[in-house]
Design an enzyme around this catalytic site. Structure first.
Site, PDB file in Angstrom:
ATOM      1  N   GLY A 136       3.893  -7.822 -19.990  1.00 53.26           N
ATOM      2  CA  GLY A 136       3.467  -6.866 -21.108  1.00 53.26           C
ATOM      3  C   GLY A 136       2.304  -5.957 -20.753  1.00 53.26           C
ATOM      4  N   TRP A 176      -3.685  11.994   6.832  1.00 50.47           N
ATOM      5  CA  TRP A 176      -2.884  10.575   6.124  1.00 50.47           C
ATOM      6  C   TRP A 176      -3.203   9.328   7.341  1.00 50.47           C
ATOM      7  CZ3 TRP A 176      -2.761  10.880   1.540  1.00 50.47           C
ATOM      8  CH2 TRP A 176      -2.236  12.212   0.559  1.00 50.47           C
ATOM      9  N   GLU A 215       5.409   5.332   7.694  1.00 57.15           N
ATOM     10  CA  GLU A 215       6.085   4.446   8.793  1.00 57.15           C
ATOM     11  C   GLU A 215       7.417   4.788   8.426  1.00 57.15           C
ATOM     12  OE1 GLU A 215       4.986   2.725  11.239  1.00 57.15           O
ATOM     13  OE2 GLU A 215       3.056   1.946  10.606  1.00 57.15           O
ATOM     14  N   GLY A 242      -2.829   8.522  15.100  1.00 56.67           N
ATOM     15  CA  GLY A 242      -2.635   9.794  14.700  1.00 56.67           C
ATOM     16  C   GLY A 242      -1.286  10.258  15.336  1.00 56.67           C
ATOM     17  N   HIS A 276      11.658   5.736   2.844  1.00 53.94           N
ATOM     18  CA  HIS A 276      12.871   5.416   2.210  1.00 53.94           C
ATOM     19  C   HIS A 276      14.264   6.038   2.768  1.00 53.94           C
ATOM     20  CE1 HIS A 276      14.925   2.392  -0.423  1.00 53.94           C
ATOM     21  NE2 HIS A 276      15.555   3.419  -0.824  1.00 53.94           N
ATOM     22  N   ASN A 298       8.296   0.727  15.857  1.00 49.70           N
ATOM     23  CA  ASN A 298       9.022  -0.289  15.561  1.00 49.70           C
ATOM     24  C   ASN A 298       8.241  -1.536  15.531  1.00 49.70           C
ATOM     25  OD1 ASN A 298      11.375   1.448  16.202  1.00 49.70           O
ATOM     26  ND2 ASN A 298      11.075   0.846  18.753  1.00 49.70           N
ATOM     27  N   SER A 316      -2.429  -3.230   6.261  1.00 48.32           N
ATOM     28  CA  SER A 316      -2.188  -1.865   6.591  1.00 48.32           C
ATOM     29  C   SER A 316      -3.127  -2.055   8.039  1.00 48.32           C
ATOM     30  CB  SER A 316      -2.574  -0.857   5.839  1.00 48.32           C
ATOM     31  OG  SER A 316      -1.300  -0.408   5.287  1.00 48.32           O
TER      32      SER A 316
END
Ligand code: TGC
Ligand code: FAD
Length: 392
Positions: free
Chosen positions: A347, A169, A371, A137, A374, A248, A98
């Site tokens: 596990g 954010w 970005e 931003g 989904h 992009n 990031s």
């Protein structure tokens, strides 16, 4: 975390598609991750601390703005090299990738593509070297998926602009030296400005209590009548297409990056399945475990091929934003599913910091949202193939 015994999967011999330079770059980032990131990343996540010293190391490695020409401090590399770098960094941790995405694609890229020559010469070399850090931003408290609705305002006050509003954010906000900020002017046109730490009225409170991307600092950008010198506006672009063009670039890097996280989860799961015995046999000998592993390597291989082809198109300047959206969406979803399956193969051990799995899984919950979510990327594909926007 236990020792980093990473062995990168390459089921379709994709190394043969890479040049010697690509492999050199990839291997050098892989070695940096092993030496500098793997030994500390688990503790950083547990303590929710971003390892700031990594910024200089990444700068020295050419990971900031790898495709930006060398005269501005970039590495002047192609897009496959850029993708491979992001793959290796995210193999280490999504938060580390990031930081490179934000610095290179969201801060350096707009200054390079839309900035004046003076802005390029002033800001790009220190950002490329990791001597300065940047943030981007766009998102606001009430405008996330719909950034065109933003209410942050830029007012012409004669000798300077006045900036008012807030962004939320924002990766790297708490410590960034510069922020590329998108705001509407008095004609309601979106413009980009470079805001510098220390400008009066500009604050960057940190966002706490994240369960995801804990080794990445997130914060707000608050502008209270901040005086922005006129020379800090990006002259080369107007409108939402400015920030979207930056996205992009970053989405392209994410499409590659998350494959690295998936490769790490698969590699750890394969090793664990061969070592861990139940019912007197390695769990890798059970069909249900083999199914999980076989499906993982199949999906990773498909995602690797998607990246490689997208990189080739990007090198030829033929990749479309919608193609980038498809790769971002498919590969993040692939990685998150693999992290969840790998967690099951481990596990109970899978929930501990002894293995990288849970950290990757939690990180990917942010990556599937930032970005472009989904579902937003699905709608971008839908719009591209039908010609009809279903956003509103
Ligand atoms: P729409 O009317 O479709 O487009 C407005 C103008 O922009 C142009 N355009 C693009 N240009 C370049 N690249 C793209 N991908 C573009 N998509 C659209 C378009 O042609 C038009 O140009 P013009 O000349 O006609 O004005 O815009 P819309 O308001 O309907 O929105 C479209 C939508 C929903 C796809 C877009 O707003 C979107 O992508 N939303 C998602 C927001 C998002 O991704 N935010 C990310 C914030 S940054 C971040 O998350 C960083 S995380 C960093 C990290 O830590 O790694
Ligand atoms: P919303 O837009 O409110 O979406 C909520 C839900 O509604 C989602 O499931 C979404 O898919 C769905 N939805 C919204 N609109 C539609 C529609 N038209 N049709 C169907 N479904 C829809 N932003 C920056 O500008 N810079 C940064 O550096 C940055 N870093 C970030 C770091 C982290 C850790 C995180 C989590 C986010 C970061 N972001 C950053 C913000 C990020 O880009 C946004 O969170 C993202 O764009 C989604 O916006 P939102 O959270 O407001 O969700």
């Amino acid at each position: 975390m236990s020792a980093d015994n990473y062995n990168a999967p390459d089921y379709y011999l994709l190394d043969e598609l890479l040049t010697d330079e690509h492999k050199l770059i990839r291997d050098s980032l892989r070695a940096i991750v092993k030496k500098e990131i793997s030994p500390i990343i688990e503790e950083c996540c547990q303590k929710a601390v971003f390892p700031k010293h990594i910024i200089k190391i990444l700068g020295n490695a050419g990971a900031f703005g790898p495709t930006i020409p060398s005269e501005y401090g970039g590495a002047g590399l192609d897009y496959i090299s850029y993708g491979l770098m992001m793959q290796e960094l995210e193999r280490g941790d999504s938060g580390i990738r990031s930081t490179a995405s934000v610095q290179g694609s969201l801060v350096m890229y707009p200054i390079y593509a839309f900035g004046s020559e003076e802005q390029r010469r002033k800001y790009l070399p220190p950002l490329a070297a990791g001597d300065k850090t940047g943030c981007f931003g766009l998102t606001e408290p009430d405008y996330g998926s719909d950034p065109g609705g933003m209410v942050t305002r830029l007012k012409d006050s004669g000798s300077h602009y006045l900036l008012n509003g807030a962004k939320m954010w924002i990766s790297n906000a708490p410590f960034a030296d510069v922020a590329v900020v998108w705001a509407k002017d008095e004609q309601d046109v979106i413009r980009g400005v470079i805001v510098e730490r220390g400008m009066k009225g500009f604050t960057t409170p940190e966002t706490h209590n994240k369960w995801s991307l804990r080794a990445s600092a997130t914060g707000e950008l608050v502008f209270d009548n901040v005086k922005i010198p006129k020379e800090n506006i990006l002259p080369g672009v107007k409108g939402l297409k400015g920030p979207l063009a930056c996205l992009n670039m970053a989405r392209y890097g994410i499409a590659w990056g998350v494959v690295g996280a998936a490769m790490d989860c698969y590699d750890s799961a394969l090793r664990y399945a061969k070592e861990r015995k139940q019912f007197g046999k390695p769990i890798a000998s059970f069909q249900l475990v083999q199914k999980k592993l076989a499906e993982m390597i199949t999906e990773i291989t498909k995602a690797q091929l998607l990246c490689w082809r997208l990189g080739t198109l990007q090198n030829e300047k033929r990749a479309t934003p919608a193609q980038i959206s498809m790769a971002k969406r498919n590969n993040v979803n692939m990685a998150i599913q693999i992290a969840r399956e790998a967690r099951q193969i481990h596990g109970a051990m899978g929930i501990t910091g002894e293995f990288p799995i849970m950290r990757h899984a939690m990180n990917l919950e942010s990556v599937i949202t930032y970005e472009g979510t989904h579902d937003i990327h699905l709608l971008i594909t839908g719009q591209d193939i039908t010609g009809i926007s279903a956003f509103q």
